[in-house]
Design an enzyme around this catalytic site. Structure first.
Site, short mmCIF file in Angstrom:
data_model
loop_
_atom_site.label_atom_id
_atom_site.label_comp_id
_atom_site.label_asym_id
_atom_site.label_seq_id
_atom_site.Cartn_x
_atom_site.Cartn_y
_atom_site.Cartn_z
N GLU A 133 60.43 38.31 33.17
CA GLU A 133 60.53 39.76 33.34
C GLU A 133 59.18 40.45 33.13
O GLU A 133 58.84 41.42 33.82
CB GLU A 133 61.56 40.32 32.35
CG GLU A 133 61.83 41.79 32.49
CD GLU A 133 62.35 42.17 33.87
OE1 GLU A 133 63.48 41.78 34.20
OE2 GLU A 133 61.63 42.84 34.62
N GLY A 138 55.33 45.51 33.45
CA GLY A 138 55.30 45.72 32.00
C GLY A 138 56.71 45.84 31.43
O GLY A 138 57.50 44.89 31.47
N GLU A 194 43.42 42.80 32.97
CA GLU A 194 43.44 41.34 32.90
C GLU A 194 42.15 40.85 32.24
O GLU A 194 41.15 41.59 32.17
CB GLU A 194 43.53 40.75 34.31
CG GLU A 194 44.82 41.06 35.02
CD GLU A 194 46.04 40.56 34.26
OE1 GLU A 194 46.16 39.35 34.06
OE2 GLU A 194 46.88 41.38 33.86
N ASP A 205 45.93 41.17 41.15
CA ASP A 205 47.07 41.20 40.23
C ASP A 205 48.29 41.83 40.91
O ASP A 205 49.39 41.28 40.84
CB ASP A 205 46.66 42.01 38.98
CG ASP A 205 47.80 42.21 38.00
OD1 ASP A 205 48.06 41.28 37.21
OD2 ASP A 205 48.46 43.27 38.04
N LYS A 209 52.04 40.22 41.87
CA LYS A 209 53.31 40.88 41.51
C LYS A 209 54.14 41.18 42.75
O LYS A 209 55.37 41.02 42.75
CB LYS A 209 53.03 42.16 40.74
CG LYS A 209 52.44 41.93 39.35
CD LYS A 209 51.92 43.23 38.79
CE LYS A 209 51.41 43.09 37.37
NZ LYS A 209 50.65 44.25 36.92
P1 NAP Z 1 44.58 38.31 26.23
O1 NAP Z 1 44.59 39.51 25.38
O2 NAP Z 1 43.32 37.90 26.88
O3 NAP Z 1 45.13 37.10 25.32
C1 NAP Z 1 45.13 35.78 25.75
C2 NAP Z 1 45.51 34.88 24.57
O4 NAP Z 1 45.66 33.56 25.05
C3 NAP Z 1 44.44 34.83 23.48
O5 NAP Z 1 45.07 34.79 22.24
C4 NAP Z 1 43.70 33.53 23.75
O6 NAP Z 1 43.23 32.89 22.58
C5 NAP Z 1 44.81 32.68 24.31
N1 NAP Z 1 44.31 31.69 25.27
C6 NAP Z 1 43.72 31.91 26.47
N2 NAP Z 1 43.43 30.75 27.06
C7 NAP Z 1 43.83 29.78 26.22
C8 NAP Z 1 43.80 28.36 26.27
N3 NAP Z 1 43.26 27.70 27.31
N4 NAP Z 1 44.31 27.67 25.23
C9 NAP Z 1 44.84 28.32 24.19
N5 NAP Z 1 44.91 29.66 24.07
C10 NAP Z 1 44.40 30.37 25.09
O7 NAP Z 1 45.65 38.43 27.40
P2 NAP Z 1 46.94 39.40 27.46
O8 NAP Z 1 46.52 40.74 27.92
O9 NAP Z 1 47.73 39.25 26.22
O10 NAP Z 1 47.71 38.76 28.71
C11 NAP Z 1 48.38 37.54 28.58
C12 NAP Z 1 49.26 37.30 29.81
O11 NAP Z 1 50.19 38.37 29.93
C13 NAP Z 1 48.52 37.26 31.13
O12 NAP Z 1 49.20 36.37 32.00
C14 NAP Z 1 48.67 38.68 31.65
O13 NAP Z 1 48.57 38.79 33.05
C15 NAP Z 1 50.09 38.98 31.20
N6 NAP Z 1 50.41 40.39 31.06
C16 NAP Z 1 49.57 41.20 30.37
C17 NAP Z 1 49.92 42.53 30.21
C18 NAP Z 1 49.02 43.49 29.47
O14 NAP Z 1 49.31 44.68 29.51
N7 NAP Z 1 47.98 43.03 28.80
C19 NAP Z 1 51.11 43.02 30.77
C20 NAP Z 1 51.94 42.14 31.48
C21 NAP Z 1 51.57 40.83 31.62
P3 NAP Z 1 42.11 33.56 21.64
O15 NAP Z 1 42.81 34.70 20.96
O16 NAP Z 1 41.73 32.49 20.70
O17 NAP Z 1 41.02 34.01 22.57
N1 HSE Z 2 46.58 44.06 34.18
C1 HSE Z 2 47.93 44.37 34.45
C2 HSE Z 2 48.05 45.80 34.87
C3 HSE Z 2 48.78 44.10 33.23
O1 HSE Z 2 47.13 46.56 34.60
O2 HSE Z 2 49.05 46.18 35.47
C4 HSE Z 2 50.25 44.27 33.48
O3 HSE Z 2 50.75 43.27 34.29
#
Ligand code: NAP
Ligand code: HSE
Length: 441
Positions: A133, A138, A194, A205, A209
């Site tokens: 989901e 989001g 991202e 991105d 989606k």
């Molecule tokens: P982020 O803040 O960059 O966090 C990534 C996390 O994954 C960090 O804790 C990092 O470790 C860890 N990581 C990355 N590569 C790794 C590896 N090879 N081995 C082990 N740990 C690893 O990213 P995020 O914004 O949370 O996004 C995560 C996912 O959710 C992505 O697929 C993104 O597209 C999706 N998403 C994000 C949002 C948003 O609003 N941010 C919304 C919907 C979906 P460290 O902490 O040690 O660096």
């Molecule tokens: N980077 C993405 C955005 C995170 O801005 O919409 C949510 O999927």
């Protein structure tokens, strides 16, 4: 397999923006989550990349590991939540978890768009669920609705704003005259972007989606590489000013439609009338309109990125996975599908080329400020069967003897517009084509 007396243990991959929210919720709202699942749910291990990074003091150091096998190879971990992003090693981790009989929850739109059918087959073979989901919109529950509540419909189109970062940037540029660079930096600080923000800015991105939404809506796989993408980096402050004067807002749109068995799927910024509902969707908000044979138009609206909304979606899936474990302890979970109803989940549907699109266009050109320029441009456009609806001359620069022309066309064929612009650029009196934007009414 989980025994009736067992806790349900969660392994979390990632402790960043989303992972931090999920971990905190699992630790602080454990009683509430466990009550909703009907069994105690515990966060057992968290994978990170950098063990030395400072973490929230509420998260015990003993929970954190840099060794994925401590989660993937632990039979005592029943649900895997993946929020690390990217395809490698995420795809491998998801496959290993599904093959080991763990339910999987992911926010990873890239992996889903590229390998969704394969992962779904693996989940089915192993009697576990793959829930995603959080991969689109989001906190908006659009994926579940397309997979369940809207299944009775023939879906004709899914369109809207599905990237929070670019909507945030365009809103800041339009309303506060913030520079692109500053607005992007804000979006990054707010946790919307991202890891590589190029994915947001260039429409990649939103393309992932849209591939997910279109696959779910049309029950055939839509390949992300087939989707037309145009990013927002060509937009300048003056585009927002001119659009506003002409009665339009500029929004980052994603559009997928099905007509006579052909799918059109595109991601690009577009001018939309100021009175249109999508023109009022600002900041990090997303909105998706689904048009179906029975439901008519259904609108989904909410925060499309950021820690809390995404945590809401991940936790909802975790609770659902926990409930399935409770109701099907031996692993035969309710059938999940991608796409649902025809035999082969790999069946792909082609996407029509953008060349065949009929649209109105906004063109911004930098030209020599001299007589006869417009006539030369109008001749090329006319030869291409492109009819001009209006022209405004802007920002004459006497020092450079240049001026800016903003041309709005009547509906025209994309291929003709592109071909004509190639000829327009070759005119001596045309210095540059600064922008080409589609207008969606
Ligand atoms: P982020 O803040 O960059 O966090 C990534 C996390 O994954 C960090 O804790 C990092 O470790 C860890 N990581 C990355 N590569 C790794 C590896 N090879 N081995 C082990 N740990 C690893 O990213 P995020 O914004 O949370 O996004 C995560 C996912 O959710 C992505 O697929 C993104 O597209 C999706 N998403 C994000 C949002 C948003 O609003 N941010 C919304 C919907 C979906 P460290 O902490 O040690 O660096
Ligand atoms: N980077 C993405 C955005 C995170 O801005 O919409 C949510 O999927």
């Amino acid at each position: 397999m989980v025994e009736e007396s067992d806790d349900i243990n969660v392994g979390l991959l990632g402790l960043g923006v989303v992972g931090g929210g999920v971990a905190t919720a699992l630790l602080e709202q454990s009683d509430d989550i466990s009550r909703k699942v009907g069994r105690r749910v515990k966060l057992k291990k968290i994978l990170v990349r950098d063990a030395a990074k400072p973490r929230d003091p509420g998260i015990a150091a003993s929970l954190i590991t840099t060794n994925p096998e401590e989660i993937l190879a632990d039979p005592g971990i029943h649900i895997l939540a993946e929020v690390i992003g990217g395809t490698d090693p995420a795809t491998r981790f998801l496959k290993d978890a599904l093959a080991a009989g763990k339910h999987v929850v992911t926010a990873n739109k890239e992996v889903l768009a590229k390998s969704g059918p394969e992962l779904m087959s693996l989940a089915k073979q192993n009697g576990v669920s793959l829930l995603f989901e959080a991969s689109v919109g989001g906190g908006i529950p659009i994926v579940g609705c397309l997979m369940n509540q809207l299944l009775a419909n023939d879906i004709q189109s899914v369109h809207g704003i599905i990237n929070g970062t670019t909507n945030y940037i365009l809103t800041r540029m339009a309303q506060a005259h913030t520079s692109f660079t500053q607005a992007l930096q804000e979006a990054q600080e707010l946790g919307y972007a991202e890891a590589d923000p190029t994915n947001d800015i260039e429409g990649i991105d939103a393309g992932y989606k849209l591939a997910i939404l279109a696959s779910l809506a049309f029950h055939r796989r839509v390949n992300p590489e087939d989707i037309f993408l145009q990013g927002i980096s060509s937009l300048e402050a003056k585009d927002f000013q001119y659009a506003q004067e002409l009665g339009y807002a500029i929004k980052p749109l994603a559009i997928a439609s099905m007509s006579n068995g052909a799918v059109q799927a595109r991601v690009h910024p577009a001018l939309i009338p100021l009175g249109h509902m999508l023109a009022k969707v600002d900041g990090v908000y997303n909105a998706v309109e689904v048009t179906g044979s029975l439901c008519g138009n259904v609108l989904f609206h909410g925060m499309g990125a950021g820690r809390e909304p995404t945590t809401s979606a991940v936790l909802g899936d975790l609770i659902e996975a926990g409930r399935r474990l409770v109701s099907h302890p031996n692993g035969s979970s309710p059938p999940m599908s991608w796409p649902p109803e025809n035999g082969s989940s790999e069946e792909t549907i082609g996407v029509s080329s953008i060349d065949g699109l009929q649209s109105k266009y906004y063109l911004r050109l930098n030209v020599s400020d001299q007589p006869g320029v417009l006539a030369q441009i109008a001749k090329i456009l006319g030869d291409g069967n492109i009819s001009i609806a209006s022209v405004i001359q802007k920002d004459a620069d006497p020092d450079n003897q240049s001026a800016e022309l903003v041309i709005i066309t009547h509906p025209a064929l994309e291929a003709s517009v592109q071909e004509s612009l190639r000829k327009v650029v070759e005119l001596n009196v045309v210095k540059e084509v600064n922008n080409l934007l589609r207008i969606e009414e």
